[in-house]
Structure formats: C-alpha cells, structure tokens
Design a protein around this motif. Structure first.
Motif, mmCIF file in Angstrom:
data_model
loop_
_atom_site.group_PDB
_atom_site.id
_atom_site.type_symbol
_atom_site.label_atom_id
_atom_site.label_comp_id
_atom_site.label_asym_id
_atom_site.label_seq_id
_atom_site.Cartn_x
_atom_site.Cartn_y
_atom_site.Cartn_z
ATOM 1 N N PRO A 64 41.623 -25.002 -8.648
ATOM 2 C CA PRO A 64 41.716 -25.832 -9.860
ATOM 3 C C PRO A 64 41.435 -24.980 -11.097
ATOM 4 C CG PRO A 64 40.237 -26.814 -8.233
ATOM 5 C CD PRO A 64 40.568 -25.435 -7.758
ATOM 6 N N PRO A 65 41.703 -25.496 -12.276
ATOM 7 C CA PRO A 65 41.474 -24.729 -13.513
ATOM 8 C C PRO A 65 40.006 -24.306 -13.675
ATOM 9 C CG PRO A 65 42.734 -26.722 -13.969
ATOM 10 C CD PRO A 65 42.290 -26.808 -12.544
ATOM 11 N N LEU A 66 39.819 -23.100 -14.202
ATOM 12 C CA LEU A 66 38.472 -22.561 -14.468
ATOM 13 C C LEU A 66 37.680 -23.510 -15.366
ATOM 14 C CD1 LEU A 66 39.218 -18.806 -15.195
ATOM 15 C CD2 LEU A 66 37.865 -19.704 -13.328
ATOM 16 N N GLY A 67 36.375 -23.536 -15.143
ATOM 17 C CA GLY A 67 35.486 -24.287 -16.015
ATOM 18 C C GLY A 67 35.406 -25.769 -15.707
ATOM 19 N N THR A 68 36.180 -26.239 -14.734
ATOM 20 C CA THR A 68 36.141 -27.668 -14.398
ATOM 21 C C THR A 68 35.171 -27.909 -13.244
ATOM 22 O OG1 THR A 68 37.939 -27.473 -12.787
ATOM 23 C CG2 THR A 68 38.563 -27.938 -15.083
ATOM 24 N N ASN A 69 34.755 -29.157 -13.087
ATOM 25 C CA ASN A 69 33.906 -29.511 -11.943
ATOM 26 C C ASN A 69 34.643 -29.260 -10.638
ATOM 27 O OD1 ASN A 69 31.653 -30.239 -13.411
ATOM 28 N ND2 ASN A 69 32.298 -32.382 -13.612
ATOM 29 N N GLU A 70 35.946 -29.517 -10.641
ATOM 30 C CA GLU A 70 36.741 -29.284 -9.436
ATOM 31 C C GLU A 70 36.724 -27.804 -9.053
ATOM 32 O OE1 GLU A 70 37.957 -30.961 -12.127
ATOM 33 O OE2 GLU A 70 37.933 -33.003 -11.319
ATOM 34 N N PHE A 71 36.790 -26.938 -10.065
ATOM 35 C CA PHE A 71 36.755 -25.504 -9.792
ATOM 36 C C PHE A 71 35.400 -25.108 -9.198
ATOM 37 C CE2 PHE A 71 35.749 -21.113 -10.943
ATOM 38 C CZ PHE A 71 36.802 -20.465 -10.322
#
Length: 167
Positions: free
Chosen positions: A89-96
């Motif tokens: 997932p995109p950097l800096g996200t909770n998913e990441f």
C-alpha cells in the motif's frame, strides 16, 4: 609518593603496549563491501561486529591485520528479505504500516563463519562479502572489483534459488 607510583605503573603499562606493537599485530581499516548474487534483498550484514547495509556498494569500515595470517576468519551475520518486490500500500498509510509488520515477519536471519583467504604483503583492499544462493558466503580481500578477470569470485549475479539446496 602515590603520584610517583601511579606514573611508574602508567609508564610500565605503556611500555607493555609498545612491546605488543609489532608488524604481526598491526591493523588497518578498509572498506566493507557487499555483492549480492541472489534475487533476495540483503537488508544488512555484519562482519565480526562491523555492521553495514547490504545489497551492494561499500561502506566504511572494517579493521583487518595489515599482514594475513593463518586462521583468519570472518563471522558474518545477515538479514534477508525473501520478497523485496512485494506490492505494498502507499507509504505513510496505516495499511502500509500493517503490511510492513507482516512483511518483516518473513525476514530471515543467517550467520556463517568463513576463512579469509590469503593476501600477499599489504595488498588487502578491505573485505568483499559475496552472498550466494542457498545462504552460502564467499569473501575476498582482492583489490580487483567483481567482474574483473582478476577477481577470484566468478559466480554470476541475479541467480534464482534452486528448489533444493545441496548439503
């Protein structure tokens, strides 16, 4: 009297250290280089406690004797990311962050002790650690870079792990 006794002891200690400073015990710094022959990522590695980032390139420094001697060994530890190109997932996200927590759980740690090959005189150019398939390691102190006909390590790069590693 205490100061005189202390100075005498300090002088004796200094003399003892000077007496140990022979050509046999001289040490010098050199670069520590990683050459990755696998498809996995080498996150980091260490040689005799000197830690560096893996993958390729060199970092400073490792301390080696100026003259080779029999029995010289390198204790190598390293961390492997078996899936360095996993889609994330995109950097800096909770998913990441959640993805990385699961992804890092798959990192593997290895260690090996290898003999450092002989070099002549003071011709050591630091230490190159070659990471091969099946978690094998080769090291060289050659001044010739990987790919040079004079470099002693000839294994190709970007090699896929075999289905079964030889024992």
């Amino acid at each position: 009297m205490k100061k005189t006794w202390g100075r005498w002891l300090f002088g004796l200690f200094g003399l003892a250290l000077f007496g140990c400073s022979t050509a046999e015990n001289e040490m010098a710094g050199g670069n520590l280089q990683a050459v990755n022959h696998t498809l996995h990522a080498i996150n980091w590695f260490s040689v005799n406690g000197y830690r560096a980032h893996g993958g390729g390139g060199s970092s400073c420094c490792i301390i080696l004797p100026t003259k080779w001697r029999p029995g010289l060994k390198a204790n190598i530890e390293w961390e492997v990311d078996p899936d360095p190109f996993a889609e994330s997932p995109p950097l800096g996200t909770n998913e990441f962050r959640e993805f990385m927590e699961v992804h890092k759980a798959n990192y593997r740690h290895y260690s090996a002790v290898v003999v450092i090959p002989e070099w002549v005189g003071t011709d050591s150019c630091g230490l190159s650690v070659h990471f091969l398939t099946c978690n094998k390691i080769k090291v060289t102190t050659s001044c010739w870079g990987y790919g040079s006909p004079n470099n002693p390590i000839k294994e190709p790069k970007q090699v896929k792990e075999p289905a079964v590693c030889p024992k």
